[in-house]
Design a protein around this motif. Structure first.
Motif, PDB file in Angstrom:
ATOM      1  N   UNK A 169       0.719  -1.235  -0.060  1.00  0.00           N
ATOM      2  CA  UNK A 169       0.143  -0.118  -0.189  1.00  0.00           C
ATOM      3  C   UNK A 169       1.021   1.109   0.195  1.00  0.00           C
ATOM      4  N   UNK A 170       2.028   1.139   0.386  1.00  0.00           N
ATOM      5  CA  UNK A 170       2.943   2.151   0.089  1.00  0.00           C
ATOM      6  C   UNK A 170       4.460   1.770  -0.540  1.00  0.00           C
ATOM      7  N   UNK A 171       4.952   2.575  -1.079  1.00  0.00           N
ATOM      8  CA  UNK A 171       6.360   2.182  -2.058  1.00  0.00           C
ATOM      9  C   UNK A 171       7.345   1.632  -1.007  1.00  0.00           C
ATOM     10  N   UNK A 172       7.498   2.240   0.242  1.00  0.00           N
ATOM     11  CA  UNK A 172       8.604   1.963   1.109  1.00  0.00           C
ATOM     12  C   UNK A 172       8.480   0.438   1.417  1.00  0.00           C
ATOM     13  N   UNK A 173       7.406  -0.165   1.393  1.00  0.00           N
ATOM     14  CA  UNK A 173       7.284  -1.411   2.089  1.00  0.00           C
ATOM     15  C   UNK A 173       8.083  -2.542   0.615  1.00  0.00           C
ATOM     16  N   UNK A 174       7.499  -1.994  -0.585  1.00  0.00           N
ATOM     17  CA  UNK A 174       7.981  -2.784  -1.743  1.00  0.00           C
ATOM     18  C   UNK A 174       9.530  -2.517  -1.750  1.00  0.00           C
ATOM     19  N   UNK A 175       9.821  -1.592  -1.477  1.00  0.00           N
ATOM     20  CA  UNK A 175      11.345  -1.003  -1.457  1.00  0.00           C
ATOM     21  C   UNK A 175      12.108  -2.181  -0.330  1.00  0.00           C
ATOM     22  N   UNK A 176      11.612  -2.158   0.565  1.00  0.00           N
ATOM     23  CA  UNK A 176      12.162  -3.153   1.785  1.00  0.00           C
ATOM     24  C   UNK A 176      12.155  -4.631   1.313  1.00  0.00           C
ATOM     25  N   UNK A 177      11.401  -4.863   0.455  1.00  0.00           N
ATOM     26  CA  UNK A 177      11.280  -6.427  -0.228  1.00  0.00           C
ATOM     27  C   UNK A 177      12.155  -6.779  -1.113  1.00  0.00           C
ATOM     28  N   UNK A 178      12.361  -5.537  -1.846  1.00  0.00           N
ATOM     29  CA  UNK A 178      13.726  -5.550  -2.823  1.00  0.00           C
ATOM     30  C   UNK A 178      15.133  -5.745  -2.051  1.00  0.00           C
ATOM     31  N   UNK A 179      15.081  -4.794  -1.094  1.00  0.00           N
ATOM     32  CA  UNK A 179      16.389  -5.036  -0.108  1.00  0.00           C
ATOM     33  C   UNK A 179      16.350  -6.233   0.481  1.00  0.00           C
ATOM     34  N   UNK A 180      15.284  -7.018   0.922  1.00  0.00           N
ATOM     35  CA  UNK A 180      15.434  -8.443   1.410  1.00  0.00           C
ATOM     36  C   UNK A 180      16.017  -9.243   0.651  1.00  0.00           C
ATOM     37  N   UNK A 181      15.682  -9.277  -0.810  1.00  0.00           N
ATOM     38  CA  UNK A 181      16.104  -9.858  -1.754  1.00  0.00           C
ATOM     39  C   UNK A 181      17.634  -9.717  -2.027  1.00  0.00           C
ATOM     40  N   UNK A 182      18.108  -8.479  -1.961  1.00  0.00           N
ATOM     41  CA  UNK A 182      19.525  -8.093  -2.150  1.00  0.00           C
ATOM     42  C   UNK A 182      20.479  -8.642  -1.094  1.00  0.00           C
ATOM     43  N   UNK A 183      19.777  -8.561   0.165  1.00  0.00           N
ATOM     44  CA  UNK A 183      20.404  -9.460   1.473  1.00  0.00           C
ATOM     45  C   UNK A 183      20.452 -10.758   1.203  1.00  0.00           C
ATOM     46  N   UNK A 184      19.733 -11.639   0.819  1.00  0.00           N
ATOM     47  CA  UNK A 184      19.477 -13.050   0.421  1.00  0.00           C
ATOM     48  C   UNK A 184      20.534 -13.506  -0.510  1.00  0.00           C
ATOM     49  N   UNK A 185      20.635 -12.583  -1.513  1.00  0.00           N
ATOM     50  CA  UNK A 185      21.472 -12.851  -2.653  1.00  0.00           C
ATOM     51  C   UNK A 185      23.017 -12.637  -2.204  1.00  0.00           C
ATOM     52  N   UNK A 206      20.069  -0.091  -8.941  1.00  0.00           N
ATOM     53  CA  UNK A 206      19.003   0.715  -8.373  1.00  0.00           C
ATOM     54  C   UNK A 206      18.274   0.206  -6.806  1.00  0.00           C
ATOM     55  N   UNK A 207      17.873   1.192  -6.253  1.00  0.00           N
ATOM     56  CA  UNK A 207      17.165   0.874  -5.140  1.00  0.00           C
ATOM     57  C   UNK A 207      15.997   0.038  -5.216  1.00  0.00           C
ATOM     58  N   UNK A 208      15.270   0.079  -6.278  1.00  0.00           N
ATOM     59  CA  UNK A 208      14.114  -0.362  -6.597  1.00  0.00           C
ATOM     60  C   UNK A 208      14.283  -1.775  -7.492  1.00  0.00           C
ATOM     61  N   UNK A 209      15.287  -2.037  -7.494  1.00  0.00           N
ATOM     62  CA  UNK A 209      15.414  -3.291  -8.586  1.00  0.00           C
ATOM     63  C   UNK A 209      16.694  -4.099  -8.327  1.00  0.00           C
ATOM     64  N   UNK A 210      16.487  -5.435  -8.659  1.00  0.00           N
ATOM     65  CA  UNK A 210      17.771  -6.356  -8.518  1.00  0.00           C
ATOM     66  C   UNK A 210      17.504  -7.337  -9.888  1.00  0.00           C
ATOM     67  N   UNK A 211      18.406  -6.842 -10.837  1.00  0.00           N
ATOM     68  CA  UNK A 211      18.518  -7.486 -12.081  1.00  0.00           C
ATOM     69  C   UNK A 211      19.880  -8.653 -12.109  1.00  0.00           C
ATOM     70  N   UNK A 212      19.317  -9.790 -12.759  1.00  0.00           N
ATOM     71  CA  UNK A 212      20.251 -10.860 -12.738  1.00  0.00           C
ATOM     72  C   UNK A 212      20.534 -10.951 -14.221  1.00  0.00           C
ATOM     73  N   UNK A 213      21.841 -11.757 -14.471  1.00  0.00           N
ATOM     74  CA  UNK A 213      22.504 -12.040 -15.619  1.00  0.00           C
ATOM     75  C   UNK A 213      21.551 -12.731 -16.730  1.00  0.00           C
ATOM     76  N   UNK A 214      20.722 -13.904 -15.956  1.00  0.00           N
ATOM     77  CA  UNK A 214      19.885 -14.723 -16.691  1.00  0.00           C
ATOM     78  C   UNK A 214      18.607 -14.164 -17.167  1.00  0.00           C
ATOM     79  N   UNK A 215      18.577 -12.819 -17.033  1.00  0.00           N
ATOM     80  CA  UNK A 215      17.407 -12.216 -17.507  1.00  0.00           C
ATOM     81  C   UNK A 215      16.318 -11.881 -16.673  1.00  0.00           C
ATOM     82  N   UNK A 216      16.286 -12.401 -15.406  1.00  0.00           N
ATOM     83  CA  UNK A 216      15.091 -12.288 -14.507  1.00  0.00           C
ATOM     84  C   UNK A 216      15.685 -10.829 -13.812  1.00  0.00           C
ATOM     85  N   UNK A 217      14.381 -10.180 -13.374  1.00  0.00           N
ATOM     86  CA  UNK A 217      14.376  -8.878 -12.676  1.00  0.00           C
ATOM     87  C   UNK A 217      13.462  -9.189 -11.486  1.00  0.00           C
ATOM     88  N   UNK A 218      13.680  -8.309 -10.310  1.00  0.00           N
ATOM     89  CA  UNK A 218      12.907  -8.243  -9.092  1.00  0.00           C
ATOM     90  C   UNK A 218      12.625  -6.799  -8.958  1.00  0.00           C
TER      91      UNK A 218
END
Length: 321
Positions: A169-185, A206-218
């Motif tokens: 419902x707000x962008x900050x929480x979505x950004x936090x989820x991307x940060x979680x993915x970055x921490x896990x990677x 970028x803060x809002x994105x995690x892009x992999x070489x296999x073509x996947x994007x978070x």
């Protein structure tokens, strides 16, 4: 003095016959029984060593040059085995191949730790993996959002050209989820990071994105339902769904974008997700075909039913009974 044998009677003959029969039966049973093997059994070193962390294994490093060589070869084999298991199974990766961040760690405690091997986390992953639109209630101590992000991150790493969309419902929480993915990677095994390469260093992403070489994007989206279709999600994960106003619009947009999986997760709250949940029926889950049942609630609705409910909500009539 010569010995004199007593003349056998009918009773003595019968008793002797019974005794002989018992003896023969005992001998036959003993011959049929497997011979106990008291020889020393080989120790399954691979099984034992696989349960140890690299740090624990290093503590037992031998000093002899030849033994050190063999030790390094064994350690290399174990690391490769674990990496392959992590690629194949998200729960193994979570508990043995990466680390989550404890945001409430006290001073002196290590904030980065593997996920605990809790049964409910495995059950949660089972439901997420099997259902097209799982809806999960969470509390702060359940690692609910972390688990959803772990599932999505693992999927992106192991399924090329996937698009994982996080929203709330707000962008900050979505950004936090991307940060979680970055921490896990970032905390994954080095072997896995070599296989799950990024298009650029993690610090340059970028803060809002995690892009992999296999073509996947978070990717994290702002809190607008109209942004979903243009993102073409493979998996759409929505945090704090019950708190989000107009959740039915987000779901409709995700369904309209042919999203393969929609994951709703939220703290307890009234709203559309709660109305859906009240219509759930208890079902039985089976793990690997065995009678190990996971009790859960699943609300199954096809696209036509959803559109009918959506139109009913838009007209102000509420959900059908």
């Amino acid at each position: 003095m010569p010995s004199v044998k007593a003349r056998p009677t009918a009773n003595s003959v019968t008793a002797q016959a019974i005794a002989n029969a018992k003896r023969r039966a005992a001998q036959k049973k003993e011959a049929a029984a497997p011979v106990a093997d008291h020889s020393p059994k080989p120790v399954d070193l691979l099984s034992i060593m696989s349960k140890l962390s690299p740090e624990q294994l290093a503590a037992f490093a031998p000093k002899n040059p030849r033994e050190r060589t063999l030790y390094k070869e064994a350690l290399n084999m174990l690391e490769e085995l674990l990496a392959r298991q992590c690629e194949e199974d998200v729960f193994t990766w979570m508990t043995k191949g990466t680390k989550t961040k404890d945001e409430q760690a006290e001073v002196g405690q290590e904030p980065y730790r593997p996920f605990p091997e809790f049964q409910f986390l495995y059950d949660m992953l089972t439901v997420i993996d099997r259902e097209k639109m799982p809806a999960i209630w969470k509390s702060r101590t359940m690692l609910g959002t972390w688990t959803v992000c772990a599932y999505c991150t693992h999927y992106a790493c192991t399924h090329p050209a996937s698009r994982i969309i996080y929203q709330s419902h707000d962008e900050d929480r979505a950004l936090n989820m991307v940060e979680y993915s970055k921490i896990l990677w970032s905390n994954s095994l080095d072997r896995l990071k070599d296989r799950w390469k990024l298009v650029k260093d993690i610090d340059q992403q970028p803060q809002r994105q995690l892009e992999l070489s296999n073509g996947s994007v978070i990717l994290a989206l702002p809190g607008y339902a109209t942004k979903i279709k243009s993102a073409h999600p493979t998996i759409y994960a929505h945090d704090e769904s019950a708190i989000t106003e107009g959740l039915e619009n987000y779901i409709a947009e995700a369904v309209g974008a042919s999203t393969k999986k929609i994951i709703l997760i939220s703290s307890s709250w009234l709203g559309y997700m709660n109305e859906l949940w009240e219509q759930c029926e208890e079902v039985e889950w089976y793990q690997d075909g065995e009678a190990n049942k996971i009790k859960g609630q699943v609300y199954q609705m096809d696209m036509q039913e959803f559109e009918q409910e959506y139109e009913r909500l838009k007209s102000g009539k509420g959900l059908a009974a």
